[in-house]
Design a protein around this motif. Sequence first.
Motif, short mmCIF file in Angstrom:
data_model
loop_
_atom_site.label_atom_id
_atom_site.label_comp_id
_atom_site.label_asym_id
_atom_site.label_seq_id
_atom_site.Cartn_x
_atom_site.Cartn_y
_atom_site.Cartn_z
N ASP B 213 81.43 -45.39 24.29
CA ASP B 213 80.85 -44.33 25.11
C ASP B 213 81.52 -44.31 26.50
OD1 ASP B 213 79.00 -43.86 23.06
OD2 ASP B 213 77.54 -45.25 23.94
N ILE B 214 81.21 -43.27 27.28
CA ILE B 214 81.77 -43.17 28.62
C ILE B 214 80.77 -43.70 29.65
CG2 ILE B 214 82.59 -41.58 30.41
CD1 ILE B 214 83.70 -39.79 28.22
N TRP B 215 81.27 -44.55 30.53
CA TRP B 215 80.49 -45.14 31.61
C TRP B 215 81.08 -44.71 32.96
CZ3 TRP B 215 76.94 -49.68 31.14
CH2 TRP B 215 76.56 -49.91 29.82
N ILE B 216 80.28 -44.92 34.01
CA ILE B 216 80.77 -44.69 35.37
C ILE B 216 80.53 -45.96 36.18
CG2 ILE B 216 78.63 -43.75 36.36
CD1 ILE B 216 80.41 -41.56 37.68
N ALA B 217 81.40 -46.20 37.16
CA ALA B 217 81.22 -47.33 38.07
C ALA B 217 81.63 -46.87 39.46
CB ALA B 217 82.08 -48.52 37.63
N ASP B 218 81.22 -47.63 40.49
CA ASP B 218 81.65 -47.26 41.84
C ASP B 218 82.27 -48.45 42.57
OD1 ASP B 218 79.55 -48.71 43.22
OD2 ASP B 218 78.20 -47.06 42.79
N SER B 219 82.93 -48.15 43.68
CA SER B 219 83.72 -49.16 44.37
C SER B 219 83.87 -48.80 45.84
CB SER B 219 85.12 -49.24 43.73
OG SER B 219 85.95 -50.14 44.43
N ASP B 220 84.02 -49.83 46.67
CA ASP B 220 84.33 -49.59 48.08
C ASP B 220 85.82 -49.70 48.38
OD1 ASP B 220 81.70 -49.14 49.01
OD2 ASP B 220 81.30 -51.29 48.91
N ASP B 221 86.56 -50.40 47.51
CA ASP B 221 87.95 -50.74 47.83
C ASP B 221 88.94 -50.41 46.71
OD1 ASP B 221 87.34 -52.60 45.93
OD2 ASP B 221 87.64 -54.36 47.19
N LEU B 222 88.47 -49.76 45.65
CA LEU B 222 89.27 -49.42 44.47
C LEU B 222 89.61 -50.63 43.61
CD1 LEU B 222 91.79 -46.82 45.95
CD2 LEU B 222 89.97 -46.31 44.31
N LEU B 223 89.36 -51.84 44.09
CA LEU B 223 89.74 -53.05 43.37
C LEU B 223 88.57 -53.69 42.64
CD1 LEU B 223 92.00 -54.71 46.10
CD2 LEU B 223 92.67 -53.16 44.24
N ARG B 224 87.38 -53.57 43.23
CA ARG B 224 86.19 -54.24 42.70
C ARG B 224 85.16 -53.18 42.36
NH1 ARG B 224 88.61 -56.90 46.71
NH2 ARG B 224 89.39 -58.94 46.10
N TRP B 225 84.66 -53.24 41.13
CA TRP B 225 83.82 -52.17 40.59
C TRP B 225 82.49 -52.72 40.10
CZ3 TRP B 225 85.38 -47.11 40.90
CH2 TRP B 225 86.71 -46.93 41.33
N GLY B 226 81.45 -51.93 40.28
CA GLY B 226 80.13 -52.35 39.82
C GLY B 226 79.23 -51.15 39.65
N ILE B 231 76.98 -42.95 30.83
CA ILE B 231 76.59 -41.57 31.12
C ILE B 231 76.76 -40.61 29.93
CG2 ILE B 231 76.99 -41.80 33.58
CD1 ILE B 231 79.55 -40.08 33.18
N LEU B 232 77.59 -40.96 28.97
CA LEU B 232 77.86 -40.01 27.88
C LEU B 232 78.09 -40.80 26.59
CD1 LEU B 232 78.21 -36.85 28.23
CD2 LEU B 232 80.64 -37.25 27.81
N GLY B 233 77.33 -40.45 25.55
CA GLY B 233 77.44 -41.18 24.30
C GLY B 233 78.13 -40.39 23.21
N VAL B 234 78.60 -41.09 22.19
CA VAL B 234 79.12 -40.41 21.01
C VAL B 234 77.95 -39.68 20.33
CG1 VAL B 234 80.91 -42.15 20.68
CG2 VAL B 234 78.77 -42.35 19.41
N ARG B 235 78.26 -38.64 19.59
CA ARG B 235 77.22 -37.90 18.86
C ARG B 235 77.47 -38.07 17.37
NH1 ARG B 235 77.46 -32.62 22.78
NH2 ARG B 235 79.67 -32.82 22.24
N GLU B 236 76.58 -38.85 16.76
CA GLU B 236 76.77 -39.28 15.37
C GLU B 236 77.06 -38.10 14.45
OE1 GLU B 236 73.51 -41.61 13.91
OE2 GLU B 236 74.52 -42.06 12.02
N GLY B 237 78.14 -38.24 13.68
CA GLY B 237 78.47 -37.24 12.68
C GLY B 237 79.23 -36.04 13.19
N GLY B 238 79.33 -35.89 14.51
CA GLY B 238 79.97 -34.71 15.07
C GLY B 238 81.46 -34.92 15.35
N TRP B 239 82.05 -33.91 16.03
CA TRP B 239 83.48 -33.98 16.33
C TRP B 239 83.79 -35.13 17.30
CZ3 TRP B 239 85.42 -33.52 21.29
CH2 TRP B 239 84.53 -33.03 22.26
#
Lengths: 352, 352
Positions: B213-226, B231-239
């Motif tokens: 699935d698709i996730w999101i993360a945030d950062s203050d320095d582009l190097l360290r993420w948390g 935010i978006l899941g696969v949809r079973e059986g679909g495209w």
Amino acid sequence: MKVNVHRAEINPIIAPEHVKPSRPDMEVIGVFNAGVSKLGDEVILLLRVAERPVPNDPEAYLTPIWRHETGALDILRIERTEDADFSDPRVIRTPYQNYLTSISHLRVARSLDGYNFRIDEKPTVLPETEYETFGIEDPRITELEDGYYITYSAISPSGIVVPLLHTRDFVSFERRGILFHPDNKDVTLFPERIGGRYYALHRPSSSHYAKPDIWIADSDDLLRWGNHRRILGVREGGWDGGRIGASAVPFRTERGWLELYHGADEDNRYAVGAVLLDAERPWQVLARSSRPIMEPEAAFERDGFFANVVFPCGALVEGDTIRLYYGAADRSVGYAELSVREVLASLEGEEA
Amino acid sequence: MKVNVHRAEINPIIAPEHVKPSRPDMEVIGVFNAGVSKLGDEVILLLRVAERPVPNDPEAYLTPIWRHETGALDILRIERTEDADFSDPRVIRTPYQNYLTSISHLRVARSLDGYNFRIDEKPTVLPETEYETFGIEDPRITELEDGYYITYSAISPSGIVVPLLHTRDFVSFERRGILFHPDNKDVTLFPERIGGRYYALHRPSSSHYAKPDIWIADSDDLLRWGNHRRILGVREGGWDGGRIGASAVPFRTERGWLELYHGADEDNRYAVGAVLLDAERPWQVLARSSRPIMEPEAAFERDGFFANVVFPCGALVEGDTIRLYYGAADRSVGYAELSVREVLASLEGEEA
């Protein structure tokens, strides 16, 4: 050199029969893998308590699931058909989704002597978010300048993630977001900044190419982590050939950071080894146990819910004494004492 | 509402025969999944170039491996025995280790008109670190205040990780560490700070409990993420029921951030959908394509190294025009134009 492991005579110090279920229709099947710290004069254990619905149907397995939408526990009935794989007592594998056979919460236990614990009657930290649907497990506690930081595994259909929990008193707790994305486990925060930064050991748990190895990351704020480096790998065919992960919170010694880690072999037998990390550059491994320093030997470590497991989530270090609290056979909590000096001596001549 | 996809008549705009191998004993089998940006008047593509040793032995497969210890390419010979699974043309699965059938590097191509490209004669960015043993793939380029930031997938026996690369000129590049631990892929950095923070879409790629699935993360320095959130899941059986991942770098529209993502079904057919994210709270999904806005239809998208794939890694947005560069069938680069207005209109009435 052999490391002497002095197990408590009253082991296991905590067992399921000591723990009150969270609901009358649930039974406690395990109390194990406890984080440990000190609050004033008291030893605090943050126990993992695993429960399941009292079985009432031989045709099906009843799996507990936390519904964050409703804030209530839901009991899912999984038929014992060919499609469902029950071969691992911890997991039910079905074609579209894996489930756990129990659901865990965290519960505080307190002790003045470190052996006899008063266990809270009710859960202290229950699953809460959508990432905790299948339970919360295996906490590690690190005391830092402004309180206690607890990392744990949260399991759900979104994977295994590692959130952060903060407390000052082990009464009220605050969730501080997810530190490591799926799948990850066995995160221990170092108990002080090194070169101005926080460090964590972590264990990416699922990969198409890699083994379950130990990595290190650093952070400025404890919330956002990067600079990921793999520092310790499984050793094929050996006692730690199946998977490894940080266990106790690392502690400073005269020779560097000492980490007591767990390793499992290909048969899922979990033992404890030691790894020494450079004091200022903790991503550098100085020495590592070629043989375990502690193995499942006592009856309660060999038999239980999941056989042949010793699995520390924390230790108190007082002078030369490591006071080790460890999960035994995914069922109970054991206590043992080891000597820092002996562990360090056992690492002399060992390679990185 | 249907989105019109205007494919270039000269498609594919770049194919393997246009690319010089890095060594005389290697052949280029794919040039695809290119990051895109602008440098002055020029369109820059950062191509993924996949190569393999020219086959010379029907009994064995020759797999290229980068040895960071020696700084040289090594050719591993894998016998075509029962133990090795060759059913996926991209991967060789053996009992202890998976391998790739080719090794990828990154190569710059430049164009003034956006269709006709001059391709560097030599690799621009080669595998370098121990995390890049099996190659570097699928770059995304985000221009920020102090240059271009490139995320890509690095594959090795340590797993699939996402390092960061920085450049100002696409001539010299600097590695800035690993942003996401194994396994992760399909990381796109947002092109500006939102509420003071950097954001990234990412895709944890392997889990015992979760789907890709698709996730999101945030950062203050582009190097360290948390602050990881799914935010978006696969949809079973679909495209997009098999896997999804961010594709193009998200761009601002009047209605929010527009992300063109890829989805594959259970048969590994890759198509493109759109998702609209809140302008100020990009972890909130406002609308999502129920049907693909672009599918593998042209011959060079249906047939290639891996059939039935359209896979953008970048787009240039000029006024209402999305200039989309996309990998086709893991073999070549296609170009198509879409209308921002049409994509947004296609999302009206679509659910999150």
